[in-house]
Scaffold this active site. Structure first.
Site, PDB file in Angstrom:
ATOM      1  N   HIS A   1     -38.503 -21.685 -44.069  1.00 16.64           N
ATOM      2  CA  HIS A   1     -37.208 -21.482 -43.919  1.00 16.64           C
ATOM      3  C   HIS A   1     -36.657 -22.570 -43.228  1.00 16.64           C
ATOM      4  O   HIS A   1     -35.546 -22.295 -42.398  1.00 16.64           O
ATOM      5  CB  HIS A   1     -37.210 -19.873 -43.236  1.00 16.64           C
ATOM      6  CG  HIS A   1     -35.764 -19.285 -43.619  1.00 16.64           C
ATOM      7  ND1 HIS A   1     -35.218 -18.494 -42.543  1.00 16.64           N
ATOM      8  CD2 HIS A   1     -34.517 -19.912 -44.455  1.00 16.64           C
ATOM      9  CE1 HIS A   1     -34.244 -18.093 -42.719  1.00 16.64           C
ATOM     10  NE2 HIS A   1     -33.739 -18.965 -43.894  1.00 16.64           N
TER      11      HIS A   1
ATOM     12  N   LYS B   1     -44.075 -18.413 -44.128  1.00 15.27           N
ATOM     13  CA  LYS B   1     -42.789 -18.748 -44.562  1.00 15.27           C
ATOM     14  C   LYS B   1     -41.554 -19.826 -43.479  1.00 15.27           C
ATOM     15  O   LYS B   1     -42.129 -20.323 -43.033  1.00 15.27           O
ATOM     16  CB  LYS B   1     -42.031 -17.020 -43.660  1.00 15.27           C
ATOM     17  CG  LYS B   1     -40.623 -17.964 -44.238  1.00 15.27           C
ATOM     18  CD  LYS B   1     -39.877 -16.447 -43.121  1.00 15.27           C
ATOM     19  CE  LYS B   1     -38.069 -16.461 -42.408  1.00 15.27           C
ATOM     20  NZ  LYS B   1     -37.895 -15.390 -41.843  1.00 15.27           N
TER      21      LYS B   1
ATOM     22  N   ASP C   1     -42.259 -12.492 -38.224  1.00 13.04           N
ATOM     23  CA  ASP C   1     -41.290 -12.478 -37.891  1.00 13.04           C
ATOM     24  C   ASP C   1     -40.112 -11.594 -37.605  1.00 13.04           C
ATOM     25  O   ASP C   1     -40.464 -10.373 -38.036  1.00 13.04           O
ATOM     26  CB  ASP C   1     -41.182 -12.578 -39.530  1.00 13.04           C
ATOM     27  CG  ASP C   1     -39.398 -13.525 -40.156  1.00 13.04           C
ATOM     28  OD1 ASP C   1     -38.858 -13.424 -39.216  1.00 13.04           O
ATOM     29  OD2 ASP C   1     -39.037 -13.318 -41.146  1.00 13.04           O
ATOM     30  N   ASP C   2     -39.589 -11.481 -36.983  1.00 13.81           N
ATOM     31  CA  ASP C   2     -38.486  -9.950 -36.250  1.00 13.81           C
ATOM     32  C   ASP C   2     -39.740  -8.999 -35.996  1.00 13.81           C
ATOM     33  O   ASP C   2     -38.450  -8.268 -35.526  1.00 13.81           O
ATOM     34  CB  ASP C   2     -37.234  -9.768 -37.851  1.00 13.81           C
ATOM     35  CG  ASP C   2     -37.147 -10.514 -38.362  1.00 13.81           C
ATOM     36  OD1 ASP C   2     -36.826 -11.567 -37.747  1.00 13.81           O
ATOM     37  OD2 ASP C   2     -36.002 -10.283 -38.394  1.00 13.81           O
TER      38      ASP C   2
ATOM     39  N   HIS D   1     -39.968  -8.773 -40.944  1.00  9.35           N
ATOM     40  CA  HIS D   1     -39.080  -9.223 -41.604  1.00  9.35           C
ATOM     41  C   HIS D   1     -38.779  -8.271 -42.494  1.00  9.35           C
ATOM     42  O   HIS D   1     -39.375  -7.665 -43.250  1.00  9.35           O
ATOM     43  CB  HIS D   1     -38.810 -10.128 -41.918  1.00  9.35           C
ATOM     44  CG  HIS D   1     -37.304 -10.802 -42.503  1.00  9.35           C
ATOM     45  ND1 HIS D   1     -36.145 -10.082 -43.258  1.00  9.35           N
ATOM     46  CD2 HIS D   1     -36.712 -11.470 -41.525  1.00  9.35           C
ATOM     47  CE1 HIS D   1     -35.771 -10.630 -43.479  1.00  9.35           C
ATOM     48  NE2 HIS D   1     -35.452 -11.899 -42.427  1.00  9.35           N
TER      49      HIS D   1
ATOM     50  N   CYS E   1     -34.363 -16.369 -37.711  1.00  7.82           N
ATOM     51  CA  CYS E   1     -35.600 -17.677 -37.934  1.00  7.82           C
ATOM     52  C   CYS E   1     -35.607 -18.956 -38.217  1.00  7.82           C
ATOM     53  O   CYS E   1     -35.841 -19.670 -37.599  1.00  7.82           O
ATOM     54  CB  CYS E   1     -35.836 -17.144 -39.519  1.00  7.82           C
ATOM     55  SG  CYS E   1     -35.744 -14.676 -39.823  1.00  7.82           S
TER      56      CYS E   1
END
Length: 556
Positions: free
Chosen positions: A137, A135, A43-44, A228, A81
């Protein structure tokens, strides 16, 4: 229960003790079976935030797996995301699912539309056990949106886009705060020990591998919360980065190192439990890094949330003993929508025409070095995003309103219209943080008043430094016509207003489904085991409430 997360030699070293684990051997002469698929989504993680791209971050596991596998040099995702996850799960562009705008907010009655068949559903139809850790999302406002209703046999993780790594607690606006760690469709109170989520998710993944019979094909979707924000990491990972004075960058790269160690443990578990020889491991970031939160996409332009290369060009590789050409680079275009048809085909599943996929089967391009079947990428068309003041149909040569935010890649060419997002080039932030009122030492881009369309040859100019829109108006027009063609297939945007019923305080302080169809009895939809968990949760919530509050801002 497997607790620690250090795999070494022939033992799994736990936080408390070490136990010997017997190796599971494949039976000689058995016919080849569909491969086990492990998809790891970071993530990120920025384009530069991996060792093999020259970064200061230590990622020996990712470096080795990528070097022994196939690096994806022209791999693209979405700039945020939810969009990336929706396209991974469906193989379809955002314009075809209604998720063109922003992300799915926790307070919105919105989720990945239920009419879309998902990747785990197709793999389950092909005989796979399907497990998700991490995650989600992709929305949860009603029960049908939950991961276990969208094709996963099991789910352990978070429903929201971010949260505290230790307390698993998240606020979304004033007063809307709640707990976000779930086992299936209920809060995971009884499994929460305040463990850092990267370690906790790895532990759960290893437990799944240990419990499953490797003779049945497995799909494990491991979607880490890292890296993240908020920037949180166990202290021991910070030690090696004392020389980095920028505190955001120091914490961020330490989080990447922790993630790298987690991937090592998962890989060793694949070998220990007999999966590895017949497995495909895919590693991907969901979008570009966020420079303000320590990430780096240098030397690419822009970052997370933008349609510049720094927002959509990602870290990605495939590692597998099944690859024909190992230790190579795939230079053809690969997009996150491509995993759906690629993995379903690899699993022996079927791809019906009514799926209306935007992805391509790119396995031969990756494994054998053949040309990629993908020649273009629609990055997005967002009719809701802030319009460019200077945009017009005239600027779009009469075929496109350039006030609309859109981005398209066709061959070597990339076209952007509207407001693409912050287009700064931000070098690695190894320096001290800027003084108040100043930004990082990046190459700041002056707002080009009057400009609402850009054209780049991203093969020759991957850093998007030379705008060619005035030099090649015929190319601009051709790509604008392609945008208009895509737009004719778009469905209406799904971006509903906030629903006050989403407040977790209305459901024992837990984020979860709140929308009920007329006449629907919520508890009638729960399994007996879920009803028991609900009763147990009510008993535990008061005791856990104090634990959550005390860990809401856990020390690093």
């Amino acid at each position: 229960m497997l607790a620690g997360l250090l795999l070494a030699g022939s033992s799994l070293c736990l936080a408390v003790t070490c136990v010997s684990i017997p190796r599971v051997e494949n039976t000689p002469g058995e016919p080849a079976s569909p491969p086990h698929i492990v998809f790891i989504l970071a993530d990120d993680q920025g384009f530069r935030d991996v060792g093999y791209r020259g970064s200061e971050v230590h990622t020996p596991t990712l470096d080795r797996l990528a070097a022994e596998g196939v690096k994806l040099d022209n791999y693209y995702v979405q700039p945020m995301c939810s969009p990336s996850r929706s396209q991974l799960m469906t193989g379809r562009y955002q314009i075809h699912t209604g998720l063109q705008h922003s992300i799915i907010r926790p307070t919105q009655p919105n989720c990945l539309p239920l009419e879309n068949i998902t990747l785990p559903q197709k793999l389950r139809d092909a005989g796979y056990a399907t497990h998700m850790v991490g995650k989600w999302h992709l929305g949860f406002y009603k029960r049908g949106c939950m991961p276990t209703q969208r094709g996963f046999d099991t789910f352990f993780g978070s429903l929201l886009g971010s949260g505290n790594y230790y307390s698993h607690y998240k606020c979304d606006g004033c007063g809307a705060c709640g707990y976000d760690l779930h086992d299936g469709e209920v809060a995971a109170w009884d499994q929460d020990r305040g463990l850092y989520s990267t370690l906790m998710y790895t532990q759960k993944a290893v437990e799944i591998l240990a419990a499953h019979d490797p003779r049945r094909p497995l799909f494990l979707y491991l979607a880490y919360q890292a890296v993240h924000s908020p920037l949180q990491v166990p202290r021991r990972y910070l030690e090696r980065y004392k020389s980095i004075p920028n505190p955001q960058r120091r914490k961020y790269v330490a989080m990447v190192s922790c993630l790298d160690e987690a991937v090592r443990n998962v890989t060793l578990a694949l070998k220990r439990y007999g999966y590895y020889d017949n497995s495909v491991l895919i590693y991907s970031s969901d979008n570009g890094g966020q420079p303000a939160a320590g990430g780096s996409n240098w030397p690419l332009r822009g970052g997370k949330g933008t349609y510049w290369e720094g927002g959509v060009r990602a870290v990605g590789f495939v590692h597998s003993p099944l690859l024909l050409n190992k230790g190579t680079r795939c230079r053809g275009l690969v997009h996150i929508t491509d995993w759906f048809p690629t993995l379903v085909t690899l699993a022996g599943g079927s791809l019906e025409e009514d799926l209306d996929l935007d992805g391509y089967d790119v396995w031969e391009a990756i494994s054998e070095g053949r040309p990629s079947p993908r020649q273009d990428i629609l990055h997005n068309i967002d009719p809701v995003y802030t319009k460019a003041e200077s945009g017009s149909w005239k600027a779009g040569l009469g075929v496109w309103n350039t006030a609309v935010q859109a981005a398209l890649r066709v061959g070597d060419w990339k076209l952007l219209t509207g407001v693409p997002g912050c287009g700064d080039w931000v070098p690695p932030q190894t320096f001290s943080p800027p003084s108040p009122g100043r930004r990082w030492h990046g190459e700041r881009v002056r707002r080009d008043r009057g400009q609402s369309v850009w054209l780049f040859n991203v093969t020759a100019d991957p850093y998007e430094r030379t705008d060619l829109s005035r030099r090649y108006p015929h190319v601009v027009k051709r790509l604008l016509l392609r945008l208009a063609q895509y737009n004719r297939t778009a469905v209406p945007v799904r971006y509903p207003a906030k629903d006050s019923r989403s407040n977790p305080q209305l459901r024992d302080g837990v984020w979860g489904p709140w929308f009920e169809e007329e006449g629907e009895d919520r508890e009638s939809n729960l399994l007996p085991s879920q009803l028991l968990r609900k009763q147990r949760r009510k008993k535990e919530k008061k005791k856990h409430k104090f634990k959550m509050n005390s860990r809401a801002w856990h020390p690093l």
